[in-house]
Design an enzyme around this catalytic site. Structure first.
Site, PDB file in Angstrom:
ATOM      1  N   CYS A  95      -8.874  -1.438  12.338  1.00 35.50           N
ATOM      2  CA  CYS A  95      -7.648  -1.513  13.157  1.00 35.50           C
ATOM      3  C   CYS A  95      -7.419  -1.426  14.027  1.00 35.50           C
ATOM      4  O   CYS A  95      -7.940  -1.610  15.054  1.00 35.50           O
ATOM      5  CB  CYS A  95      -7.317  -0.071  12.445  1.00 35.50           C
ATOM      6  SG  CYS A  95      -5.630   0.797  13.550  1.00 35.50           S
ATOM      7  N   HIS A 127      -5.766  -8.153   3.097  1.00 35.30           N
ATOM      8  CA  HIS A 127      -4.520  -8.454   3.934  1.00 35.30           C
ATOM      9  C   HIS A 127      -3.926  -9.803   1.930  1.00 35.30           C
ATOM     10  O   HIS A 127      -4.431 -10.877   2.151  1.00 35.30           O
ATOM     11  CB  HIS A 127      -4.857  -9.146   4.875  1.00 35.30           C
ATOM     12  CG  HIS A 127      -5.060  -7.896   6.114  1.00 35.30           C
ATOM     13  ND1 HIS A 127      -3.189  -7.621   6.562  1.00 35.30           N
ATOM     14  CD2 HIS A 127      -5.410  -7.593   6.546  1.00 35.30           C
ATOM     15  CE1 HIS A 127      -3.446  -6.780   6.955  1.00 35.30           C
ATOM     16  NE2 HIS A 127      -4.639  -6.678   7.523  1.00 35.30           N
ATOM     17  N   GLU A 132       2.069  -1.585   5.897  1.00 40.11           N
ATOM     18  CA  GLU A 132       0.075  -1.482   5.724  1.00 40.11           C
ATOM     19  C   GLU A 132       0.186  -0.436   4.361  1.00 40.11           C
ATOM     20  O   GLU A 132       1.274   0.571   4.004  1.00 40.11           O
ATOM     21  CB  GLU A 132       0.266  -0.597   7.333  1.00 40.11           C
ATOM     22  CG  GLU A 132       0.165  -1.567   8.365  1.00 40.11           C
ATOM     23  CD  GLU A 132      -0.634  -0.778   9.120  1.00 40.11           C
ATOM     24  OE1 GLU A 132      -1.392  -0.549   9.368  1.00 40.11           O
ATOM     25  OE2 GLU A 132      -0.162  -1.036  10.541  1.00 40.11           O
ATOM     26  N   CYS A 144       0.295  -4.205  13.376  1.00 40.01           N
ATOM     27  CA  CYS A 144      -0.587  -4.649  12.749  1.00 40.01           C
ATOM     28  C   CYS A 144      -1.312  -5.161  13.372  1.00 40.01           C
ATOM     29  O   CYS A 144      -1.419  -6.514  12.773  1.00 40.01           O
ATOM     30  CB  CYS A 144      -0.441  -4.493  11.274  1.00 40.01           C
ATOM     31  SG  CYS A 144      -1.651  -4.506  10.108  1.00 40.01           S
ATOM     32  N   GLY A 183      -3.311  -6.897  10.398  1.00 39.33           N
ATOM     33  CA  GLY A 183      -2.304  -8.284   9.766  1.00 39.33           C
ATOM     34  C   GLY A 183      -2.261  -9.445  10.253  1.00 39.33           C
ATOM     35  O   GLY A 183      -1.894 -10.532  10.294  1.00 39.33           O
TER      36      GLY A 183
END
Length: 269
Positions: A74, A151, A200, A209, A212
């Site tokens: 994260c 992703h 997410e 994110c 991301g």
């Protein structure tokens, strides 16, 4: 047992941080993480972050999404805990080793090297991850990148016009993605700026994110659509992403502490 917590956020992507680097906590499981993260009956957050001692880094960071599932990385939380730590740190995660440096109002993080092989994403079967021959309604021919989390990235004329609240969960749970996937829809504004929205995995639509932003910027760079340093504009604010072929990703952006409190562990056990 009374447990202290720290509420933090990175561009509105919010976390409850439990610091067990010096004092042990009871065993954390999916049910407890989901209860703490619940915005109606718990403290409320997109991700629950657990800090622990590490034999190979300054500390270990474990990440639980809003649905209680544990994930590997994260980016926004990494900036937040770097600020909390207060000095340069190496951070062990299930997605790999990270290096973070606090800066005024935020942090800069070495997010490691992106992975592009189909089985590293992972996908259910082999295909070219630069332009995948698949699609969902107006979202066609995405790319895929693993930056500690999987992703999938779609470039569209207007990312705000995509019904991501409907298509996001459909794509996230498609059998093509054995461990589910984070869904990114992005608009290239110019060679130095990308506009991005993210669904997410396990958390839904969030204001920002970090992984991301990294995955989307790297995919745009591989497609030669942007330069090697870009601003990624998310609903919660901007992140700076830098990457060159064969190198690691550098993410820089803000993070903040919201408040501190405590709760009774037995309320969620």
């Amino acid at each position: 047992m009374r447990i202290p917590f720290i509420k933090m956020h990175g561009l509105g992507n919010d976390f409850v941080v439990l610091d067990a680097r010096e004092n042990d906590l009871p065993d954390l499981n999916e049910s407890i993480a989901r209860g703490i993260a619940d915005r109606h009956t718990g403290i409320g957050c997109d991700q629950l972050i657990l800090l622990q001692p590490s034999d190979s880094a300054d500390f270990r960071m474990r990440i639980y999404n809003h649905d209680g599932g544990e994930v590997g990385a994260c980016g926004n939380a990494t900036r937040a805990v770097a600020m909390l730590h207060g000095s340069n740190a190496t951070i062990e995660t299930d997605g790999g080793m990270l290096a973070a440096s606090p800066r005024d109002g935020g942090a800069s993080v070495d997010m490691g090297a992106p992975r592009f092989d189909w089985d590293a994403i992972p996908l259910a079967y082999p295909m070219d991850t630069l332009s995948m021959p698949v699609g969902w309604e107006m979202l066609q021919n995405p790319g895929a990148v693993n930056v500690g989390n999987p992703h999938v990235i779609f470039f569209v004329d207007d990312c705000d016009a995509v019904p991501l609240d409907r298509l996001g969960p459909e794509i996230e749970n498609d059998p093509l993605f054995p461990v589910r996937v984070n869904v990114n829809v992005a608009t290239i504004e110019d060679r130095s700026r990308i506009r991005l929205r993210v669904w997410e995995r396990g958390a839904g639509l969030t204001k920002a994110c970090g992984t991301g932003a990294c995955a989307t910027a790297v995919h745009a760079m591989r497609r030669r659509l942007v330069d090697s340093e870009v601003t990624v504009a998310l609903p919660g604010g901007d992140l700076q992403i830098a990457w060159s072929e064969g190198e690691t990703i550098r993410m820089t952006g803000p993070a903040s502490e919201s408040f501190r409190g405590s709760f009774e562990w037995d309320d969620y056990a």
